[in-house]
Design a protein around this motif. Structure first.
Motif, short mmCIF file in Angstrom:
data_model
loop_
_atom_site.label_atom_id
_atom_site.label_comp_id
_atom_site.label_asym_id
_atom_site.label_seq_id
_atom_site.Cartn_x
_atom_site.Cartn_y
_atom_site.Cartn_z
N SER A 146 0.85 -1.19 0.00
CA SER A 146 0.00 0.00 0.00
C SER A 146 0.88 1.24 0.00
O SER A 146 2.08 1.18 0.30
N THR A 147 0.28 2.39 -0.36
CA THR A 147 0.99 3.66 -0.35
C THR A 147 -0.02 4.78 -0.25
O THR A 147 -1.19 4.62 -0.64
N ASP A 148 0.41 5.92 0.29
CA ASP A 148 -0.46 7.08 0.41
C ASP A 148 -0.36 7.99 -0.82
O ASP A 148 -1.13 8.95 -0.95
N ASP A 149 0.59 7.71 -1.71
CA ASP A 149 0.80 8.57 -2.86
C ASP A 149 -0.12 8.15 -4.01
O ASP A 149 -0.12 6.99 -4.42
N TYR B 233 9.38 8.51 -2.29
CA TYR B 233 8.12 7.81 -2.07
C TYR B 233 8.33 6.75 -1.00
O TYR B 233 9.45 6.41 -0.64
N ARG B 234 7.21 6.20 -0.52
CA ARG B 234 7.29 5.15 0.48
C ARG B 234 6.22 4.09 0.21
O ARG B 234 5.05 4.42 0.02
N VAL B 235 6.66 2.85 0.17
CA VAL B 235 5.75 1.72 -0.03
C VAL B 235 5.70 0.91 1.26
O VAL B 235 6.73 0.54 1.82
N THR B 236 4.49 0.65 1.74
CA THR B 236 4.29 -0.15 2.94
C THR B 236 3.96 -1.58 2.54
O THR B 236 3.02 -1.82 1.77
N GLU C 31 8.58 -0.74 5.78
CA GLU C 31 8.45 0.57 5.14
C GLU C 31 9.65 0.75 4.21
O GLU C 31 10.77 0.97 4.67
#
Length: 208
Positions: A123-126, A169-172, A194
């Protein structure tokens, strides 16, 4: 007749013949309508030719990120090898799982039961990132008729950028599993990774 007169007349015609030959040889290059050449030749000025600026993008991570389960029997490592990419091109995050000797993880179970199968979810917020379903290899062994993973396995998580710009960017990554051995099954566990992803701009290229 005087030989000197003949020589003079020949020399008068020679420059004209040479001028015609030179004109025809140069007309495809210069595009000029000279005598004896193609008057329909069309040349596009060099300054009017369109140029296209192509931007190269490089996607990478600072370093692999590893986490260990509470039981200490499972180690997870997420990484993203550096590579060039384009908009809407799918790239993959690699998730490596190592299982302690004597233990195993359950694979994709045909029906719900008391065991928790191995699964990965990203998941990601971007909003410019789209993460697809993980690609997990089939279990290579069985235990009591159920598919299991031993030793290690490599899974991938597809990521797609709808737009590219120089940014972080950040991928969870959430991994669920249950480690068991021949005598006991540990409680189901969930580990979260993360993973930072860096997009940088390479030197633009000029295409003609």
């Amino acid at each position: 007749m005087d030989r000197r007169i003949l020589t003079t007349r020949r020399n008068e015609f020679a420059p004209r013949r040479r001028g015609t030959v030179v004109c025809c040889l140069l007309s495809p290059v210069l595009g000029m309508a000279l005598s004896g050449c193609d008057r329909n030749a069309k040349v596009v000025p060099v300054g009017e030719r369109p140029n296209t600026v192509v931007t190269n993008w490089t996607i990478s991570h600072g370093r692999p990120v590893s986490v260990q389960s509470e039981s200490g029997e499972v180690t997870l490592t997420a990484s993203f090898p550096e590579r060039d990419s384009a908009v809407n091109e799918t790239v993959s995050v690699l998730v490596e799982t190592k299982v302690s000797p004597g233990f195993h993880l359950y694979g994709d179970l045909p029906s719900p039961g008391p065991f928790t199968p191995f699964s990965i979810e990203g998941s990601t917020d971007d909003q410019s990132l789209t993460i697809g379903p993980a690609s997990i290899p089939e279990a290579s062994d069985t235990a009591e008729g159920k598919p299991i993973h031993r030793d290690s396995l490599s899974a991938s998580l597809p990521v797609q950028f709808s737009e590219l710009q120089a940014a972080n960017y950040r991928v969870t990554i959430k991994v669920q599993f249950q480690a068991c051995n021949d005598l006991v099954c540990l409680p189901p566990e969930s580990c979260t990774i993360e993973l930072p992803i860096v997009v940088s701009q390479s030197t633009p290229l000029l295409e003609r």
